[in-house]
Design a protein around this motif. Structure first.
Motif, PDB file in Angstrom:
ATOM      1  N   TYR A   6       0.840  -1.211   0.000  1.00 21.32           N
ATOM      2  CA  TYR A   6       0.000   0.000   0.000  1.00 21.32           C
ATOM      3  C   TYR A   6       0.870   1.255   0.000  1.00 21.32           C
ATOM      4  O   TYR A   6       0.642   2.197  -0.775  1.00 21.32           O
ATOM      5  CB  TYR A   6      -0.941   0.003   1.211  1.00 21.32           C
ATOM      6  CG  TYR A   6      -1.621   1.327   1.414  1.00 21.32           C
ATOM      7  CD1 TYR A   6      -2.675   1.724   0.589  1.00 21.32           C
ATOM      8  CD2 TYR A   6      -1.189   2.222   2.395  1.00 21.32           C
ATOM      9  CE1 TYR A   6      -3.278   2.964   0.744  1.00 21.32           C
ATOM     10  CE2 TYR A   6      -1.779   3.461   2.560  1.00 21.32           C
ATOM     11  CZ  TYR A   6      -2.826   3.821   1.727  1.00 21.32           C
ATOM     12  OH  TYR A   6      -3.416   5.062   1.871  1.00 21.32           O
ATOM     13  N   LEU A   7       1.858   1.279   0.870  1.00 20.84           N
ATOM     14  CA  LEU A   7       2.745   2.454   0.939  1.00 20.84           C
ATOM     15  C   LEU A   7       3.426   2.689  -0.406  1.00 20.84           C
ATOM     16  O   LEU A   7       3.568   3.827  -0.862  1.00 20.84           O
ATOM     17  CB  LEU A   7       3.794   2.255   2.041  1.00 20.84           C
ATOM     18  CG  LEU A   7       3.263   2.276   3.477  1.00 20.84           C
ATOM     19  CD1 LEU A   7       4.358   1.856   4.457  1.00 20.84           C
ATOM     20  CD2 LEU A   7       2.709   3.663   3.845  1.00 20.84           C
ATOM     21  N   ASP A   8       3.830   1.589  -1.053  1.00 18.27           N
ATOM     22  CA  ASP A   8       4.519   1.727  -2.335  1.00 18.27           C
ATOM     23  C   ASP A   8       3.580   2.263  -3.418  1.00 18.27           C
ATOM     24  O   ASP A   8       4.017   3.016  -4.296  1.00 18.27           O
ATOM     25  CB  ASP A   8       5.078   0.361  -2.751  1.00 18.27           C
ATOM     26  CG  ASP A   8       6.408   0.491  -3.481  1.00 18.27           C
ATOM     27  OD1 ASP A   8       7.165   1.438  -3.175  1.00 18.27           O
ATOM     28  OD2 ASP A   8       6.702  -0.355  -4.340  1.00 18.27           O
ATOM     29  N   GLU A   9       2.312   1.879  -3.345  1.00 19.20           N
ATOM     30  CA  GLU A   9       1.351   2.316  -4.366  1.00 19.20           C
ATOM     31  C   GLU A   9       0.791   3.701  -4.066  1.00 19.20           C
ATOM     32  O   GLU A   9       0.585   4.502  -4.973  1.00 19.20           O
ATOM     33  CB  GLU A   9       0.204   1.294  -4.463  1.00 19.20           C
ATOM     34  CG  GLU A   9       0.674  -0.063  -4.985  1.00 19.20           C
ATOM     35  CD  GLU A   9      -0.425  -1.115  -5.012  1.00 19.20           C
ATOM     36  OE1 GLU A   9      -1.560  -0.833  -4.577  1.00 19.20           O
ATOM     37  OE2 GLU A   9      -0.148  -2.248  -5.466  1.00 19.20           O
ATOM     38  N   ALA A  10       0.538   3.976  -2.794  1.00 19.56           N
ATOM     39  CA  ALA A  10      -0.089   5.255  -2.431  1.00 19.56           C
ATOM     40  C   ALA A  10       0.928   6.391  -2.373  1.00 19.56           C
ATOM     41  O   ALA A  10       0.564   7.560  -2.486  1.00 19.56           O
ATOM     42  CB  ALA A  10      -0.813   5.122  -1.085  1.00 19.56           C
TER      43      ALA A  10
END
Lengths: 223, 223
Positions: free
Chosen positions: A77-81
């Motif tokens: 999630y952190l990588d995508e957001a």
């Protein structure tokens, strides 16, 4: 709504440690909130925390008040957001699959067998003493590391880190598991690539700042 | 080089079952090769298979001769490498995180504790008999399903399936775990949403064709 990123964790939790590494690698500031897994029967079982994470496990990340659970899901999630920082997964599908497989080889096949609640169950259900619990831990971590070593040493995609020369999702899973292995006094000599990558990671401030002993809730941290 | 998709699996392996569901949902034809986990001390430990998957676990997917391991990583790979079929993960980062967390709540926190090798270890290390192994299974699956039920029933994002009205990664993990729970005679009454989604999935041919008993290596399948 709480603004910004808030991480509910515990200094010695492998899964929380993974997410701290990822937040640091991405350069994302966050507020840390301790959930003491052993105090008062386990603060993770309290109603207020259960409302955030029905699994009653750490970590849980709040982003703008929304709760995210499961460490690998949080890291992706952190990588995508937050795509602006360094990427924790590579771009090509086959490379992403390799990184996820390495991460899951730790997070699905090693770590769950040594979780606190499992060790507690071995003691209460089968009377496993400290020596037997230690053997159990070393058996599963050893089996997992033997496979991980073969996956890493056998691939030209392995570099200074698990995939190439920059750290990512797989390294964020490997390092806390090695920390755990050392705590249980597993000899790392049979796993030279695992040990080499662990050492390379711990030269980086992102990993050092995420270490259990560096957390405010670690005993004697003085923070 | 082997062309096309080849799945090494075992009829009753939860992890192989997940990948069969995903392949069927994507509409991807594949060749199935059985790895008998109990024959000759376990065919997954043979050198030829170990060369494909050093973890000596099923499943392993070959795509154009390249080996992919870890069921969730394989499913995400299929979704990324074959984007034309139905998508197994949603588009928005926060929704992807939810689906991955549901999948990992099964694949990291329930399934690993009931794997064949773990049950074998409980027997050899602690003398756990069939009754104790059954209690162990029902305890962890029950704890996991209680959390999963809260995650599903408590979210407006849950629909006919785990996320909305189309099946995906989370459903591919949920269904094999429910199959496993029923095999261990866990009462599903406390988990009505889990049971409802399981039933909805099994109305679909993609899930039915992936079921253990429908596999060529299932005893008495006559295939």
């Amino acid at each position: 709504m709480t603004q910004g990123l808030v991480l509910y964790g515990y200094w010695r939790s492998s899964a929380a440690y993974r997410v701290r590494i990822a937040l640091n690698l991405k350069g994302l500031p966050y507020e840390s909130r301790a959930v003491h897994l052993l105090r008062d029967g386990g603060e993770q079982h309290a109603a207020a925390y259960r409302a955030l994470n029905p699994q009653e496990l750490v970590p849980c990340l709040l982003d703008g008040g929304r709760a995210f659970t499961q460490s690998m899901a949080i890291i992706e999630y952190l990588d995508e957001a937050y795509p602006d920082g360094p990427r924790l997964l590579p771009a090509a599908a086959r490379d992403r699959a390799r990184v996820r497989a390495l991460a899951q080889a730790v997070a699905c096949d090693v770590h769950p067998l040594g979780n606190l609640r499992v060790l507690q169950a071995l003691e209460t259900r089968f009377g496993a003493g400290e020596a037997q619990r230690g053997e159990w831990m070393r058996h599963w971590i050893g089996a997992g590391f033997a496979a991980l070593e073969a996956m890493l040493a056998g691939s030209p995609a392995t570099g200074r880190h698990c995939h190439g020369d920059t750290p990512g999702l797989a390294d964020a899973c490997l390092v806390p598991q090695v920390y755990n292995a050392l705590r249980w006094k597993l000899d790392l000599a049979p796993y030279p690539t695992v040990a080499r990558i662990h050492a390379a990671c711990n030269e980086l401030e992102a990993f050092r700042a995420a270490a259990p002993e560096a957390q405010p809730d670690a005993p004697g941290s003085g923070k």
